[in-house]
Design an enzyme around this catalytic site. Sequence first.
Site, PDB file in Angstrom:
ATOM      1  N   LYS A 119      -1.979  -1.553  -3.878  1.00  0.00           N
ATOM      2  CA  LYS A 119      -2.862  -0.386  -3.851  1.00  0.00           C
ATOM      3  C   LYS A 119      -2.014   0.878  -3.950  1.00  0.00           C
ATOM      4  O   LYS A 119      -1.056   1.013  -3.172  1.00  0.00           O
ATOM      5  CB  LYS A 119      -3.679  -0.384  -2.558  1.00  0.00           C
ATOM      6  CG  LYS A 119      -4.601   0.821  -2.397  1.00  0.00           C
ATOM      7  CD  LYS A 119      -5.298   0.805  -1.041  1.00  0.00           C
ATOM      8  CE  LYS A 119      -6.235   2.014  -0.921  1.00  0.00           C
ATOM      9  NZ  LYS A 119      -6.889   2.075   0.396  1.00  0.00           N
ATOM     10  N   LYS A 127       0.862  -1.184   0.000  1.00  0.00           N
ATOM     11  CA  LYS A 127       0.000   0.000   0.000  1.00  0.00           C
ATOM     12  C   LYS A 127       0.895   1.230   0.000  1.00  0.00           C
ATOM     13  O   LYS A 127       1.637   1.481   0.950  1.00  0.00           O
ATOM     14  CB  LYS A 127      -0.919   0.005   1.218  1.00  0.00           C
ATOM     15  CG  LYS A 127      -1.846   1.214   1.267  1.00  0.00           C
ATOM     16  CD  LYS A 127      -2.746   1.163   2.496  1.00  0.00           C
ATOM     17  CE  LYS A 127      -3.669   2.368   2.577  1.00  0.00           C
ATOM     18  NZ  LYS A 127      -4.529   2.335   3.780  1.00  0.00           N
TER      19      LYS A 127
END
Length: 321
Positions: free
Chosen positions: A244, A191
């Site tokens: 992400k 992330k």
Amino acid sequence: MIRRRRLRVNETIRALVRETSIQISDLIYPMFVVEGENQKNPVESMPGIYQYSIDRLGEELERVNIRGIKSILIFGIPEHKDEVGSQAYNENGIVQKAIRFIKKKYPDFVVVADICLCEYTSHGHCGLIKDGVILNDETLPLLADAAVSCAKAGADIIAPSDMMDGHIHAIRTALDEHGFLHTPIMAYSAKYSSGYYSPFRDAAHSAPAFGDRKTYQMDYANVKEAIREVKDDIEEGADIVMVKPALAYLDVIKSVALETDYPIAAYNVSGEYAMVKAAALNGWIDEKKIVMENLIAMKRAGAKIIITYHALDVAGWISNN
């Protein structure tokens, strides 16, 4: 002469030899749940996306069900926030109540519970804070408590998004100790600290009150670090790993896919959604063509699961086709 165009002469032949496809079962639809009654609040920076109070959540769930989507990701916006994000692990918190409501109404839905403190803390950071520093180890028990409370409410998958070191081990241990041995963890492993999250922070009211999240989310210049994060999470007990954002990180998805045979989720995040929607609303692009091309790129890079705010539209397009 080699004539590769023979396999492109019409759509039926192209479909026969197509290497990559999107199925409705690949999609997870994110939803925002807010405290209160009779609330359907538009997210201005994400056209078509709303915050729902639980008494109106059924409206959106019905649309999800009609489109054939069976997996949803839940984010909660509490009425009250505090320094320790206590509503994240309150068994009567907004997400926990929403999970119970969903599982009662649609027991066959797979409900994914996002686990983080940022939506619940008054300072907007993903962990506890002392003297402006994010406290990693002290945050882990609270994340574990949040995961267990969501599992008790009926969550099918736990998805920690906080990026604290050691969080997967802490959550896996807590889930097992409470009898949730068969509840999978979908880790937000790679992330990145990204500019693509701004519309989400509008929707979830989770912008940090000071500073940024660069000390715990990943530097977007790095790929090898993502591989280390993925391997760490798998070793600690993750069942699914995530990259992400997605569009600017297709190389990361590919790199992760080459390093592991674990299922990979790609999060087609709010900023990616908002840019496509804005261009489509201005008539600059064909929304369907662009969305499907983007999602195919994620699948082609190696993602098995796609979390996307486009999910309802995509499911409709797939069904109509």
